[in-house]
Design a protein around this motif. Structure first.
Motif, short mmCIF file in Angstrom:
data_model
loop_
_atom_site.label_atom_id
_atom_site.label_comp_id
_atom_site.label_asym_id
_atom_site.label_seq_id
_atom_site.Cartn_x
_atom_site.Cartn_y
_atom_site.Cartn_z
N MET A 258 53.90 31.87 35.39
CA MET A 258 53.36 32.73 36.45
C MET A 258 53.59 34.20 36.10
SD MET A 258 51.87 31.19 39.11
CE MET A 258 52.14 32.21 40.54
N GLN A 259 54.78 34.54 35.58
CA GLN A 259 55.07 35.92 35.21
C GLN A 259 54.19 36.37 34.04
OE1 GLN A 259 56.97 37.90 37.02
NE2 GLN A 259 57.38 36.16 38.39
N VAL A 260 53.95 35.46 33.10
CA VAL A 260 53.07 35.78 31.98
C VAL A 260 51.66 36.10 32.48
CG1 VAL A 260 51.92 34.81 29.94
CG2 VAL A 260 54.38 34.50 30.26
N LEU A 261 51.17 35.30 33.43
CA LEU A 261 49.84 35.55 33.99
C LEU A 261 49.80 36.88 34.74
CD1 LEU A 261 48.87 31.98 35.27
CD2 LEU A 261 47.91 33.20 33.31
N VAL A 262 50.87 37.20 35.47
CA VAL A 262 50.93 38.50 36.17
C VAL A 262 50.91 39.64 35.15
CG1 VAL A 262 52.36 40.00 37.62
CG2 VAL A 262 52.09 37.57 38.20
N LEU A 263 51.69 39.51 34.06
CA LEU A 263 51.70 40.53 33.02
C LEU A 263 50.31 40.67 32.40
CD1 LEU A 263 53.18 42.52 31.16
CD2 LEU A 263 53.79 40.56 29.70
N LEU A 264 49.67 39.55 32.13
CA LEU A 264 48.32 39.58 31.57
C LEU A 264 47.36 40.26 32.53
CD1 LEU A 264 46.69 38.65 29.12
CD2 LEU A 264 46.28 36.48 30.29
N LEU A 265 47.55 40.00 33.84
CA LEU A 265 46.69 40.63 34.84
C LEU A 265 46.88 42.15 34.85
CD1 LEU A 265 44.77 40.31 37.29
CD2 LEU A 265 46.81 39.98 38.71
N VAL A 266 48.13 42.59 34.79
CA VAL A 266 48.42 44.03 34.80
C VAL A 266 47.83 44.69 33.55
CG1 VAL A 266 50.26 45.74 34.62
CG2 VAL A 266 50.47 43.82 36.22
N LEU A 267 48.03 44.09 32.38
CA LEU A 267 47.47 44.66 31.15
C LEU A 267 45.96 44.71 31.22
CD1 LEU A 267 49.76 42.94 28.46
CD2 LEU A 267 49.84 45.32 29.26
N SER A 268 45.36 43.67 31.79
CA SER A 268 43.90 43.65 31.92
C SER A 268 43.41 44.79 32.78
CB SER A 268 43.44 42.32 32.52
OG SER A 268 43.87 41.23 31.73
N LEU A 269 44.11 45.06 33.90
CA LEU A 269 43.70 46.15 34.78
C LEU A 269 43.89 47.51 34.11
CD1 LEU A 269 45.13 44.85 38.18
CD2 LEU A 269 42.72 45.08 37.55
N VAL A 270 44.96 47.64 33.31
CA VAL A 270 45.16 48.90 32.59
C VAL A 270 44.02 49.14 31.62
CG1 VAL A 270 46.62 50.08 30.90
CG2 VAL A 270 47.67 48.86 32.83
#
Length: 582
Positions: A258-270
């Protein structure tokens, strides 16, 4: 795959949860909508604050350039707790209203079908229903269904919003949030849910084995097998701990993903923010901060879903047990009306305990006429008490019928107490006054009525000698009185009730022979003219009854008057001689 989820199977034929989803759907929709708005306000607050902070850091030429974010920050800051409070009020009001209806329905079902229920369920099931199951259904709504519905609403809004800004980004959000909202919770149910159920079974078995072995520890020691006992316990405990470790390991892996997906989401938005808004005045930093910060309140709505989905395995047992209850039938407005004389008839009676599938009674036929005295004999476990419960309507026959003046006894409900009273093996006295204990037979009885029945059972002098007379406390379970006195007080209740049929379920067990004979004599003297059904395991006082039956292997092995059986039945003579010590 979905067929493997126990909760979905249970909900498919559900009569307890789904009807309330439909009945209170408007309130539910409103509560879910307010919940969605609460998280939108949280995301909006972080979005505006992120934009405001990064925009202010660039020294805007005019305060008007940050005036709108300032207003939005204030607006979302006020709206978020306000909607959060409103969401709690609406959702909890809805759940409490629903569970109050569930409790009412449960108690109505238990009251209306008490005989059927006690025939099909063990005491542990009843206690589980009354103490845990409704609470589990409440948690099913608050911890699982409600957060799930809110997450689905947010999911749709996120995908649509990003889809409008960028179709490719919308598809990416569809995938990322889909994994967090659907895939990982489903994975938790399928993998850890099965482990959770297995852990419960192992834990229950561990308690059973531990209790059994501790109670028998002396035999383990005397047999010289102390080490074997410890090894057996260690083996059971290791099995339980291995399952618990596997569950915790899975939970850590799930949380990491779940944390990996959240990190991936944040990087995607950046990356997406820099590409999408890079050409605008002021640079992309303002929008990157806004979009990234807006994600975190939304994650708060999604992060609990895997653990909540896993808990559905705990709720499923409660849901299944509730749905296994008999459907609530129309309640009889009045009890069947019958008039004296009262005749009990047993016709081709069969009874099987559902838990063991053992047929306890097989083809019993019996007629108990008004005013007749009947003794029911038999070994322990022969079915005497079961027959008594069937006579009183506390159980429903598996086949055949038991009727009072032609009406099945299980149809009388609570009104059966107007016709049949019971004195059991250990009459219970409540921790209140003597008068209150005797008034259980008739709440309207006066003190004079109570003294009258006390004189009839031979306790008036004893009670009068007490410091407070009728107002004397009997202590918990009536421990200040002897066994014979407790039975006489129970008889006083019956006399005050004045029912036509009295069922004596081994009322003299545990009494010494002299006290036993005195109690038997008092019972037969004071209940003369009434129908007596006396369940007993021996033959002291048996000559005072009109007919005797002996139950063996679920059937009538003897039936006749005491004199007839003495003359014609060798076994009866042997039983009576053995009982008399001859």
């Amino acid at each position: 795959m979905f067929k493997r989820i126990p909760l979905l199977r249970a909900l498919k034929a559900d009569r307890w949860v789904r009807p309330f989803l439909r009945r209170y759907r408007k309130t539910l929709i409103f509560a879910i909508s307010v919940g969605i708005v609460t998280f939108i306000c949280g995301a909006g607050l972080m979005f505006s604050a992120g934009y405001l902070i990064s925009k202010s850091a660039t020294r805007p030429e005019n305060i008007l350039l940050v005036y709108v974010p300032i207003v939005l920050t204030r607006a979302f800051g006020i709206a978020r707790p306000a909607f959060r409070y409103l969401e709690r009020l609406v959702s909890h009001n809805w759940v409490l209203k629903m569970t109050s209806r569930l409790r009412q329905r449960l108690y109505d079902t238990l009251e209306h079908d008490a005989a059927s229920f006690s025939s099909k369920y063990q005491l542990g099931d009843i206690l589980g229903l009354l103490s845990d199951d409704i609470h589990h259904i409440q948690n099913l709504y608050l911890r699982t269904l409600f957060p799930m519905f809110v997450a689905w609403g947010l999911y749709a809004l996120i995908v649509v919003t990003f889809g409008i800004l960028s179709p490719l980004m919308g598809m990416w959000m569809l995938l990322l949030f889909g994994l967090m909202i659907f895939a990982i919770p489903l994975w938790s149910v399928l993998v850890n849910g099965a482990r959770q159920e297995y852990e419960k079974q192992v834990k229950d078995q561990l308690y059973v084995n531990l209790t059994d072995n501790v109670l028998g520890i002396a035999d383990w020691v005397l047999a010289g097998r102390s080490n074997a006992y410890l090894q057996l316990h260690d083996q059971n405990e290791q099995q339980y701990l291995a399952t618990a470790r596997a569950m915790h390991k899975f939970e850590r892996l799930r949380d990491f993903l779940m944390q990996v997906l959240v990190l991936l989401l944040v990087l995607s938005l950046v990356i997406w923010g820099a590409a999408r808004f890079g050409g605008q005045p002021g640079g992309p930093a303002n929008w990157i901060a806004a979009f990234v910060l807006a994600v975190f309140p939304l994650i708060d709505a999604i992060a609990p879903l895997p653990a909540a989905a896993q808990e559905t395995n705990v709720y499923t047992n409660s849901l299944v047990r509730l749905n296994d209850l008999p459907a609530l039938a129309e309640r009889l407005s009045t009890a069947p009306a019958i008039k004296a004389p009262y005749e009990l008839k047993v016709q081709d009676l069969h009874y099987t305990y559902p838990q063991t599938s053992k047929e306890v009674l097989r083809g019993i036929n019996l007629t108990i006429k008004p005013g007749e005295k009947l003794a029911i004999l038999g070994r322990s476990g022969a079915g005497k008490s079961t027959l008594a419960a069937l006579l009183r309507g506390d159980r429903i026959p598996s086949a055949g019928k038991v009727t009072l003046n032609g009406v099945p006894t299980d149809q009388f409900g609570d009104q059966i107490a107007d016709y049949i009273s019971v004195i059991n093996q250990q009459p219970y006295l409540f921790n209140t006054t003597i008068a209150n204990n005797i008034r259980l037979g008739n709440e309207e009885a006066s003190d004079d009525d109570i003294w009258a029945v006390l004189r009839r059972v031979g306790l008036a002098k004893m009670v009068a000698a007490l410091p407070h007379g009728l107002d004397t406390k009997v202590d918990e379970a009536g421990l200040r009185f002897s066994g014979g006195e407790r039975h006489r007080l129970a008889l006083a209740r019956i006399l005050l009730k004045d029912t036509p049929i009295i069922l004596l379920d081994e009322p003299t067990v545990g009494l010494d022979p002299i006290t036993e004979q005195a109690v038997i004599n008092t019972i037969f003297e004071q209940l003369a003219g009434k129908t007596l059904i006396w369940i007993t395991h021996h033959l002291q006082g048996i000559d005072q009854v009109d007919q005797v039956i002996f139950i063996e292997d679920g059937q009538l092995a003897m039936h006749g008057t005491p004199a007839e059986l003495w003359q014609s039945n060798q076994r009866y003579r042997e039983l009576k001689k053995a009982d008399q010590g001859l």
